[in-house]
Design a protein around this motif. Structure first.
Motif, PDB file in Angstrom:
ATOM      1  N   LEU A  71       0.875  -1.112   0.097  1.00 32.43           N
ATOM      2  CA  LEU A  71      -0.020  -0.019  -0.062  1.00 32.43           C
ATOM      3  C   LEU A  71       0.824   1.070  -0.130  1.00 32.43           C
ATOM      4  N   ARG A  72       2.080   1.003   0.271  1.00 33.19           N
ATOM      5  CA  ARG A  72       2.901   2.167   0.076  1.00 33.19           C
ATOM      6  C   ARG A  72       3.232   2.695  -1.628  1.00 33.19           C
ATOM      7  N   LEU A  73       2.772   1.891  -2.353  1.00 30.91           N
ATOM      8  CA  LEU A  73       2.801   2.247  -3.706  1.00 30.91           C
ATOM      9  C   LEU A  73       1.304   2.397  -4.119  1.00 30.91           C
ATOM     10  N   SER A  74       1.016   3.670  -4.307  1.00 28.73           N
ATOM     11  CA  SER A  74      -0.488   4.153  -4.413  1.00 28.73           C
ATOM     12  C   SER A  74      -0.879   4.233  -5.875  1.00 28.73           C
ATOM     13  N   ASN A  75      -2.299   4.178  -6.038  1.00 28.54           N
ATOM     14  CA  ASN A  75      -2.944   4.172  -7.165  1.00 28.54           C
ATOM     15  C   ASN A  75      -3.684   5.486  -7.269  1.00 28.54           C
ATOM     16  N   ASP A  76      -3.654   6.394  -6.055  1.00 30.56           N
ATOM     17  CA  ASP A  76      -4.518   7.610  -5.896  1.00 30.56           C
ATOM     18  C   ASP A  76      -4.374   8.481  -7.015  1.00 30.56           C
ATOM     19  N   ASP A 299       2.457 -12.871 -24.142  1.00 33.49           N
ATOM     20  CA  ASP A 299       2.449 -11.491 -24.615  1.00 33.49           C
ATOM     21  C   ASP A 299       1.528 -10.819 -24.437  1.00 33.49           C
ATOM     22  N   THR A 300       1.322 -10.259 -23.072  1.00 35.87           N
ATOM     23  CA  THR A 300       0.142  -9.524 -22.391  1.00 35.87           C
ATOM     24  C   THR A 300      -0.214  -8.332 -22.844  1.00 35.87           C
ATOM     25  N   PRO A 301      -1.199  -7.947 -23.235  1.00 35.09           N
ATOM     26  CA  PRO A 301      -1.762  -6.654 -23.673  1.00 35.09           C
ATOM     27  C   PRO A 301      -1.190  -5.349 -22.929  1.00 35.09           C
ATOM     28  N   THR A 302      -1.372  -5.591 -21.688  1.00 35.05           N
ATOM     29  CA  THR A 302      -1.107  -4.495 -20.478  1.00 35.05           C
ATOM     30  C   THR A 302       0.396  -4.851 -20.219  1.00 35.05           C
ATOM     31  N   GLN A 303       1.307  -4.030 -20.853  1.00 37.86           N
ATOM     32  CA  GLN A 303       2.777  -4.513 -20.700  1.00 37.86           C
ATOM     33  C   GLN A 303       3.208  -4.063 -19.129  1.00 37.86           C
ATOM     34  N   ALA A 304       2.709  -2.926 -18.846  1.00 41.48           N
ATOM     35  CA  ALA A 304       3.044  -2.095 -17.515  1.00 41.48           C
ATOM     36  C   ALA A 304       1.885  -1.333 -16.659  1.00 41.48           C
ATOM     37  N   ILE A 305       1.938  -1.264 -15.300  1.00 40.24           N
ATOM     38  CA  ILE A 305       0.916  -0.243 -14.790  1.00 40.24           C
ATOM     39  C   ILE A 305       1.663   0.705 -13.788  1.00 40.24           C
ATOM     40  N   VAL A 306       1.316   1.754 -13.492  1.00 41.53           N
ATOM     41  CA  VAL A 306       1.894   2.753 -13.087  1.00 41.53           C
ATOM     42  C   VAL A 306       1.326   2.996 -11.590  1.00 41.53           C
ATOM     43  N   ARG A 307       2.311   3.252 -10.642  1.00 39.70           N
ATOM     44  CA  ARG A 307       2.056   3.444  -9.178  1.00 39.70           C
ATOM     45  C   ARG A 307       2.818   4.795  -8.702  1.00 39.70           C
ATOM     46  N   VAL A 308       2.417   5.328  -7.603  1.00 41.55           N
ATOM     47  CA  VAL A 308       3.212   6.721  -7.072  1.00 41.55           C
ATOM     48  C   VAL A 308       3.626   6.249  -5.653  1.00 41.55           C
ATOM     49  N   VAL A 309       4.668   6.502  -5.407  1.00 35.65           N
ATOM     50  CA  VAL A 309       5.234   5.942  -4.048  1.00 35.65           C
ATOM     51  C   VAL A 309       4.784   7.109  -3.056  1.00 35.65           C
ATOM     52  N   ALA A 310       3.863   6.600  -2.187  1.00 33.07           N
ATOM     53  CA  ALA A 310       3.241   7.259  -1.097  1.00 33.07           C
ATOM     54  C   ALA A 310       4.034   7.620   0.361  1.00 33.07           C
ATOM     55  N   GLU A 311       4.869   6.455   0.435  1.00 28.88           N
ATOM     56  CA  GLU A 311       5.830   6.263   1.461  1.00 28.88           C
ATOM     57  C   GLU A 311       7.094   5.609   1.057  1.00 28.88           C
ATOM     58  N   ASP A 312       8.186   6.175   1.656  1.00 22.97           N
ATOM     59  CA  ASP A 312       9.522   5.718   1.121  1.00 22.97           C
ATOM     60  C   ASP A 312       9.698   4.126   1.448  1.00 22.97           C
ATOM     61  N   LEU A 313      10.121   3.540   0.509  1.00 23.98           N
ATOM     62  CA  LEU A 313      10.385   2.053   0.612  1.00 23.98           C
ATOM     63  C   LEU A 313      11.497   1.465  -0.237  1.00 23.98           C
ATOM     64  N   THR A 314      11.900   0.366   0.310  1.00 21.89           N
ATOM     65  CA  THR A 314      13.178  -0.279  -0.131  1.00 21.89           C
ATOM     66  C   THR A 314      12.730  -1.479  -1.069  1.00 21.89           C
ATOM     67  N   LEU A 320      12.966   4.136  -3.093  1.00 19.42           N
ATOM     68  CA  LEU A 320      12.192   4.627  -3.606  1.00 19.42           C
ATOM     69  C   LEU A 320      11.389   5.651  -2.789  1.00 19.42           C
ATOM     70  N   ARG A 321      11.583   7.028  -3.376  1.00 19.50           N
ATOM     71  CA  ARG A 321      11.233   8.196  -2.342  1.00 19.50           C
ATOM     72  C   ARG A 321       9.603   8.656  -2.616  1.00 19.50           C
ATOM     73  N   GLU A 322       9.115   9.016  -1.436  1.00 18.57           N
ATOM     74  CA  GLU A 322       7.662   9.656  -1.752  1.00 18.57           C
ATOM     75  C   GLU A 322       7.588  10.510  -2.906  1.00 18.57           C
ATOM     76  N   GLY A 323       6.543  10.253  -3.832  1.00 16.70           N
ATOM     77  CA  GLY A 323       6.114  11.134  -4.737  1.00 16.70           C
ATOM     78  C   GLY A 323       6.750  10.785  -6.018  1.00 16.70           C
ATOM     79  N   GLU A 324       7.650   9.694  -6.058  1.00 13.87           N
ATOM     80  CA  GLU A 324       8.262   9.277  -7.359  1.00 13.87           C
ATOM     81  C   GLU A 324       7.360   8.208  -7.878  1.00 13.87           C
TER      82      GLU A 324
END
Length: 415
Positions: A71-76, A299-314, A320-324
């Motif tokens: 949950l530290r990787l957000s989809n908000d 050969d998946t149609p969705t190659q990648a999905i995007v998340r934003v870092v909500a809290e620093d994690l390793t 990975l820093r918050e906001g990246e």
């Protein structure tokens, strides 16, 4: 850029190219045709890679599987908007679209996500999906009949893969057949949002008004369709607003269209390029279900999905820093040799096959089972009914220029 030469150079001790080239390479014409050698290089050289733009690229199965449940990787939506803005992105089109959609489950985090997901889960049940099998079969047979009657060649994407999910979703949501052409027109305009914002917004507004009318009708006269089920669920949960109900309908109807189309298209291309596997499926129709899982891995149609870092994690020793932003490359994980034996080989009977093609964790794709059902029926029926199916022009194949999606522009075949 030649991925084979680069890989051999690294093996010979010449060392990898500059780090930023790993991300930039995915935008080349060569990667557009075949991104998998590039993913292999990223997994080997820098599996948790930070691009020159400051975006993280994750390509190992173990890392991405864990990240999807963290949950530290957000989809908000709001966090995502701030992250893209910080990179200097032009979010005019994106922000206007997300303002229209509101806070739906696909761009929220817990606890809102859990509440909205529960709504959809109650209506979008496995039983409801499976009950569509006969109808999906009828739609597929009709599309093939039309294509065969039109001549000895066809674009398989246009003739079968593209119209199938739209017809199925209209069946599921109780959208009248006579409204199907207009709904298709709106969908096409959504896809051109970055090219013509005003026309796309007008289409979104018209589509929302149409859905609102359907919701009002189902409240007055419920049926056995998914909108009626969602309305009934809302009546039992007064926390669900009308806006959230409408946005949920919007997303559920819209989201599975392109994914299903290109699961069928990419899957059929893979089979046509692997005649031994195609013959195996033709000889044993019961393989259709596991075949779809393998085709989605390969050969998946969705190659990648995007998340934003909500809290620093390793992850993988990198912080990975918050906001990246972090791009989770599902397609790369599906070819990870640490998880799949001989991953570049298509094997319709692959044991223990658990690809991440539809994600994992709280945001696992709700429409995944329906997409798989449609692909199972479409692929199985095409293979059975068209025993002489083959590509007409391998050299003419082209892919849409989006590194996060793997989508054929057309699939020309003869039968």
């Amino acid at each position: 850029m030649n991925p084979t030469a680069t890989t051999e150079g690294a093996r010979d001790g010449a060392g990898p190219a500059r780090a930023e080239d790993l991300a930039a390479a995915l935008l080349t014409q060569e990667a557009r045709r075949d991104p998998y050698p590039f993913y292999a290089r990223m997994r080997r050289e820098d599996p948790v890679h930070r691009s020159a733009q400051g975006i993280w690229y994750l390509t190992r199965y173990s890392d991405v599987e864990a990240a999807l449940g963290d949950l530290r990787l957000s989809n908000d939506r709001d966090r995502m908007t701030r992250a893209y803005t910080a990179l200097g992105g032009d979010l005019k089109a994106l922000s206007r679209l997300t303002d229209r959609l509101g806070r739906v489950m696909s761009n929220t985090d817990p606890p809102d996500h859990a509440r909205l997901r529960k709504l959809a889960n109650r209506a979008f049940t496995a039983r409801r999906v499976e009950s569509l099998r006969d109808r999906v079969q009828g739609i597929v047979d009709g599309l093939i009949d039309e294509a065969v009657a039109a001549g000895p060649t066809m674009d398989l994407v246009e003739a079968v893969a593209s119209p199938l999910p739209m017809a199925v979703v209209c069946e599921l949501f109780g959208i009248p057949d006579e409204d199907l052409p207009q709904v298709k027109t709106w969908f096409r305009r959504f896809g051109r949002l970055s090219e013509d914002i005003d026309a796309s917004e007008a289409a979104i507004e018209q589509y929302e008004e149409y859905l609102a009318r359907l919701v009002r009708r189902r409240r007055a006269d419920p049926g056995d369709d998914l909108i009626s089920a969602l309305v009934a669920t809302q009546a039992k949960d007064d926390r669900l607003t009308d806006s959230e109900l409408l946005s949920t309908c919007f997303v559920l109807i819209t989201a599975g269209d392109e994914t299903t189309t290109h699961l069928v298209g990419n899957g059929m291309l893979a089979l046509l390029r692997h005649p031994a596997q195609l013959a195996r499926l033709r000889a044993d129709p019961a393989l259709a279900r596991p075949a779809v899982e393998e085709l989605a891995r390969y050969d998946t149609p969705t190659q990648a999905i995007v998340r934003v870092v909500a809290e620093d994690l390793t992850i993988g020793g990198r912080t990975l820093r918050e906001g990246e932003l972090a791009y989770l490359f599902l397609a790369a994980t599906n070819r990870d040799p640490e998880r799949f034996h001989d991953p570049d080989r298509l094997d319709l009977t692959r044991p223990g096959n658990r690809p991440l093609s539809f994600g994992n964790g709280p945001h696992f794709c709700l429409g995944g089972p329906l997409a798989k059902l449609q692909a199972e029926v479409a692929v199985g029926t095409l293979v059975r009914r068209l025993p002489h199916l083959r590509l007409t022009d391998e050299a003419a194949l082209d892919w849409r220029p989006n590194p996060l999606q793997r989508r054929l522009t057309a699939l020309p075949v003869t039968y």
